[in-house]
Design an enzyme around this catalytic site. Structure first.
Site, short mmCIF file in Angstrom:
data_model
loop_
_atom_site.label_atom_id
_atom_site.label_comp_id
_atom_site.label_asym_id
_atom_site.label_seq_id
_atom_site.Cartn_x
_atom_site.Cartn_y
_atom_site.Cartn_z
N GLY A 1 0.82 -1.19 0.00
CA GLY A 1 0.00 0.00 0.00
C GLY A 1 0.86 1.25 0.00
N GLN B 1 2.90 10.01 1.15
CA GLN B 1 4.19 9.32 1.18
C GLN B 1 5.06 9.67 -0.03
OE1 GLN B 1 2.31 5.28 2.15
NE2 GLN B 1 4.31 5.16 3.10
N CYS C 1 5.95 -0.11 7.04
CA CYS C 1 5.56 1.03 6.21
C CYS C 1 6.72 1.40 5.29
CB CYS C 1 5.21 2.21 7.11
SG CYS C 1 4.70 3.69 6.21
N LEU C 2 6.41 1.73 4.05
CA LEU C 2 7.48 2.10 3.10
C LEU C 2 8.18 3.39 3.55
CD1 LEU C 2 5.79 1.27 -0.32
CD2 LEU C 2 7.48 -0.09 0.93
N HIS D 1 -4.28 1.27 7.75
CA HIS D 1 -2.94 1.86 7.74
C HIS D 1 -2.86 3.01 6.72
CE1 HIS D 1 1.63 1.41 7.79
NE2 HIS D 1 1.41 2.13 6.70
N GLU D 2 -3.35 2.75 5.50
CA GLU D 2 -3.24 3.77 4.45
C GLU D 2 -4.13 4.98 4.76
OE1 GLU D 2 -0.77 3.49 2.62
OE2 GLU D 2 -0.46 1.35 3.04
N HIS E 1 -2.57 7.45 7.03
CA HIS E 1 -1.61 8.36 6.39
C HIS E 1 -2.30 9.65 5.91
CE1 HIS E 1 2.22 6.26 6.19
NE2 HIS E 1 1.68 5.17 5.68
#
Ligand code: NI
Length: 157
Positions: free
Chosen positions: A46, A51, A88-89, A130-131, A134
């Site tokens: 995701g 991000q 997380c990226l 999670h997304e 953000h």
């Protein structure tokens, strides 16, 4: 399509609340294509627009069943609970335990600005939560229970 630079924890852009998308123009379409390419290149499941430094309410996901693009997503319903590791990226090589609902129902607009609904359990439910966090400037690290640990990735075969 082009790869975008993924912002890393500590970048102020990751703490901001994103703005609603009013229309899908060429710039938004290009952003979505780039986000998908960037997510796949990073082996993520995701990615949210902040991000890559864009404060718009857009997320892309793929939990192994094909790409999902969500514009202006909102959670409608949750139930149950799952406890598991999350990464997380924007915080590469790290993971920590987070409790999330085991079921999530959400609505979002697609690339034609039509409202759609999605239901997910387990990884998809976790990913949606999670997304969406953000988009309101939140990272999973705020919700971690216990220590954040290093993740070792296996070599791709
Ligand atoms: Ni993330």
């Amino acid at each position: 399509m082009a790869l975008r630079t993924i912002r890393i924890l500590g970048d102020p852009v990751l703490g901001k609340v994103c703005k609603e998308v009013k229309e899908v123009n060429d710039k938004i379409t290009e952003l979505i294509d780039d986000m998908l390419e960037t997510m796949y290149e990073a082996n993520g499941v995701g990615l949210a627009a902040p991000q890559v430094g864009i404060l718009k309410r857009i997320v892309v996901m793929d939990v192994g069943e094909g790409p999902i693009v969500m514009i202006n997503p909102q959670i409608l319903e949750t139930s149950g609970e799952q406890i598991g590791d999350e990464g997380c990226l924007s915080y590469p090589g790290k993971a920590g335990q987070v409790t999330r609902p085991n079921y999530v129902k959400a609505r979002f607009q697609d690339e034609d600005m039509e409202w759609c609904e999605i239901e997910g359990t387990e990884l998809l439910a976790r990913c949606i939560c999670h997304e969406l966090d953000h988009l309101d400037g939140h990272m999973y690290t705020e919700k971690v229970e216990g220590p954040i640990h290093d993740v070792k990735y296996e070599e791709e075969e």
